[in-house]
Design a protein around this motif. Structure first.
Motif, short mmCIF file in Angstrom:
data_model
loop_
_atom_site.label_atom_id
_atom_site.label_comp_id
_atom_site.label_asym_id
_atom_site.label_seq_id
_atom_site.Cartn_x
_atom_site.Cartn_y
_atom_site.Cartn_z
N GLY A 106 15.24 36.32 50.32
CA GLY A 106 16.52 36.89 49.90
C GLY A 106 17.71 36.27 50.61
N SER A 107 18.86 36.33 49.98
CA SER A 107 20.15 35.87 50.45
C SER A 107 20.24 34.35 50.54
N CYS A 108 19.50 33.73 51.42
CA CYS A 108 19.64 32.29 51.58
C CYS A 108 18.67 31.52 50.70
N CYS A 142 30.90 20.86 53.57
CA CYS A 142 29.50 20.47 53.42
C CYS A 142 28.51 21.62 53.62
N ALA A 143 28.98 22.85 53.66
CA ALA A 143 28.08 24.00 53.78
C ALA A 143 28.89 25.24 53.44
N GLY A 144 28.20 26.37 53.30
CA GLY A 144 28.90 27.61 53.00
C GLY A 144 29.87 27.98 54.11
N ALA A 145 29.40 27.93 55.35
CA ALA A 145 30.26 28.31 56.48
C ALA A 145 31.47 27.39 56.58
N HIS A 146 31.25 26.12 56.30
CA HIS A 146 32.34 25.13 56.30
C HIS A 146 33.37 25.48 55.22
N GLY A 147 32.87 25.93 54.07
CA GLY A 147 33.75 26.38 52.99
C GLY A 147 34.56 27.60 53.39
N GLU A 148 33.89 28.55 54.08
CA GLU A 148 34.59 29.75 54.53
C GLU A 148 35.76 29.38 55.45
N LEU A 149 35.48 28.49 56.41
CA LEU A 149 36.54 28.09 57.35
C LEU A 149 37.68 27.42 56.58
N GLY A 191 26.48 36.87 58.35
CA GLY A 191 27.02 36.61 59.69
C GLY A 191 28.06 35.51 59.75
N THR A 192 27.99 34.58 58.80
CA THR A 192 28.96 33.48 58.85
C THR A 192 30.38 33.97 58.56
N ASN A 193 30.54 35.10 57.87
CA ASN A 193 31.89 35.57 57.51
C ASN A 193 32.72 35.89 58.76
N PRO A 194 32.25 36.81 59.61
CA PRO A 194 33.03 37.06 60.83
C PRO A 194 33.09 35.83 61.74
N LEU A 227 34.67 39.26 50.84
CA LEU A 227 33.65 40.06 50.16
C LEU A 227 32.64 39.18 49.44
N THR A 228 31.44 39.72 49.30
CA THR A 228 30.42 39.12 48.46
C THR A 228 30.16 40.12 47.35
N ASN A 229 30.06 39.63 46.13
CA ASN A 229 29.79 40.55 45.02
C ASN A 229 28.92 39.85 43.98
N TYR A 239 36.27 35.36 48.34
CA TYR A 239 34.96 35.65 47.74
C TYR A 239 33.90 34.72 48.33
N ASP A 240 32.89 35.31 48.96
CA ASP A 240 31.75 34.53 49.44
C ASP A 240 30.79 34.36 48.26
N GLY A 241 30.85 33.17 47.64
CA GLY A 241 30.05 32.92 46.44
C GLY A 241 28.78 32.13 46.71
N ALA A 242 28.24 32.28 47.94
CA ALA A 242 27.02 31.53 48.28
C ALA A 242 25.91 31.80 47.28
N ASN A 243 25.81 33.06 46.86
CA ASN A 243 24.75 33.44 45.92
C ASN A 243 25.37 33.91 44.61
N MET A 244 26.02 32.98 43.95
CA MET A 244 26.78 33.29 42.73
C MET A 244 25.85 33.44 41.53
N LEU A 271 31.41 28.26 47.01
CA LEU A 271 30.09 28.36 46.40
C LEU A 271 29.13 27.58 47.29
N ASN A 272 27.87 27.95 47.30
CA ASN A 272 26.86 27.13 47.95
C ASN A 272 26.09 26.38 46.87
N LEU A 273 26.48 25.14 46.63
CA LEU A 273 25.77 24.37 45.60
C LEU A 273 24.30 24.27 45.98
N HIS A 274 24.01 24.28 47.30
CA HIS A 274 22.62 24.15 47.77
C HIS A 274 21.85 25.46 47.68
N LYS A 275 22.44 26.51 47.16
CA LYS A 275 21.66 27.71 46.89
C LYS A 275 21.67 27.98 45.39
N SER A 276 22.87 28.20 44.86
CA SER A 276 22.98 28.67 43.47
C SER A 276 22.93 27.55 42.45
#
Ligand code: PLP
Length: 404
Positions: free
Chosen positions: A13-15, A73-80, A109-112, A151-153, A180-185, A204-209
């Motif tokens: 799940g999640s990742c 190059c990653a979800g966390a990198h996108g968040e920053l 955890g990457t959000n905070p 938020l993630t939705n 919007y945290d779209g890692a798992n879009m 978005l996380n292209l490497h997940k979704s």
């Protein structure tokens, strides 16, 4: 002895790695793409630019954003990157007091962590008993010091935030933006767009979704999309780097084109159906803290009957995960999210067959029976794997990758 995500069920799940068709690997390793260099003259990379533009357009259509940058190059990198854009947006409007970011307690955890790296202060908002953001708890947090809410939705519990319209109105009302945290879009593709929900910035996380296998920390791509009013901030990002992780972009584009506008809409419903099928089939054996319909994933909180009795400790989520290996299944995500002590987070994805789902359900039933009768047998699982229970920290920090 390797476990292959293409040959075995992988319900992490999640990742999750969602569907990773092999044709995408062939396309990404084609010499005409793999041989490109980021410093090549623009006139020699027109095909690659076309891929980038086409993918950007497709992602705008899917998310309701106005433009994307592919540099992260990653979800966390996108968040920053996204949070830096938000900070710049506020500063450009002379709004210097917005130093806080609201993050739900269920967040990844990457959000905070990203907010902290960006120099912003984190304010936590609680989830209600239904696992959704509690709007009444949110209201008192809003004010002139809020830069954004992340938020993630659907959220990390696999639940759709039904009050997102109200949340967007409240946050925008205080002058804040919505991230919007779209890692798992994947559960929303073709059905609902974050842009229409009121989000201003997303990754978005292209490497997940979008179909890149990402075991062992890479490769990744966390493109950031923005709404109209942040377009001027995005211009500054575009002048500051290379072109992002092109091989991952290529796979994502191939995946989207292969499915097409109509079929891509089936990804979410099929993932949702598979997740709910497993959840409903196992809820008499495993504790289901939030019983509502889930999206692509859901969380159990350990076994209902863990076999605990006088002098014998009950079977834990770790024991269940280890015992699954004996039956040839990869374990789900465990002990995350932190809201539940025995969390077991299951995500089947959209491409698994009914036979595979049923086989997994059978084994999970069997493990629940074993736990009730003989929890000690589970404490020492796995019994059939080449190694038993390595020290997890040492195994992660000093992996032994050769068989001798
Ligand atoms: C995986 C994930 C991230 C972080 O992505 P990385 O590419 O690992 O940095 C962020 N948010 C959510 C919800 C995720 O599942």
């Amino acid at each position: 002895m390797n476990f292959g995500v293409d040959t075995g069920f992988y319900p992490l799940g999640s990742c999750t790695m969602k569907y990773n068709p092999k044709i995408n690997e062939e396309i990404a390793s084609h010499p005409a793409f793999a041989g490109l260099h980021p410093l090549q003259p623009e006139s020699t990379v027109k095909g690659a630019k076309e891929v980038e533009e086409g993918l950007g357009k497709a992602l705008c259509a899917i998310t309701g954003m106005k433009a994307f940058t592919f540099l992260p190059c990653a979800g966390a990198h996108g968040e920053l990157t996204g949070l830096m854009l938000i900070r710049e947006y506020h500063l450009a409007h002379g709004d210097t007091a917005r130093t806080k970011v609201i993050v739900p307690d269920s967040a990844h955890g990457t959000n905070p962590a990203s907010a902290n790296v960006c120099g912003l202060e984190i304010v936590e908002v609680k989830s209600g008993a239904n696992g959704l953001v509690d709007v009444e708890s949110l209201k008192p947090l809003l004010g002139p010091d809020i830069a954004a809410i992340m938020l993630t939705n659907p959220n990390t519990l696999g639940l759709f935030e039904r009050e997102i319209g109200e949340i967007a109105k409240l946050v925008h009302g205080c002058g804040g933006l919505l991230y919007y945290d779209g890692a798992n879009m994947n559960p929303l593709i073709g059905k609902v767009r974050p842009g229409d929900m009121g989000f201003d910035v997303l990754h978005l996380n292209l490497h997940k979704s979008f179909s890149t296998p990402h075991g062992g920390g890479g490769p990744g791509s966390g493109p950031v999309g923005v709404a109209e009013r942040l377009l001027p901030c995005l211009q500054n990002v575009h002048t500051s780097g290379f072109h992002g992780n092109f091989g991952v972009m290529l796979r994502a584009y191939a995946y989207i084109l292969m499915l097409g506008r109509e079929n891509v809409k089936m990804v979410g419903p099929l993932a949702t159906l598979a997740a709910n099928y497993i959840k409903e089939s196992l809820k008499d054996d495993y504790k289901l803290p939030i019983p509502s319909v889930c999206k692509h994933e859901f969380v159990f909180d350990g076994l209902i009957n863990d076999g605990a009795r006088d002098g014998v400790a009950g079977a834990t989520t770790l024991d269940v995960a280890k015992r699954l290996l004996d039956y040839g299944f990869h374990a789900p995500t465990i002990y995350f999210p932190l809201l539940f002590h025995q969390a077991l987070m299951i995500e089947p994805t959209e491409t698994e067959s009914l036979e595979t789902l049923d086989a997994f359900i059978d084994v999970m039933h069997r493990i629940a029976e074993e736990a009730a009768k003989d929890p000690e047998m589970l404490h020492s699982a796995p019994h059939n794997a080449p190694i038993g229970r390595p020290d997890e920290t040492t195994a992660a920090r000093q992996p032994v990758l050769k068989y001798e």
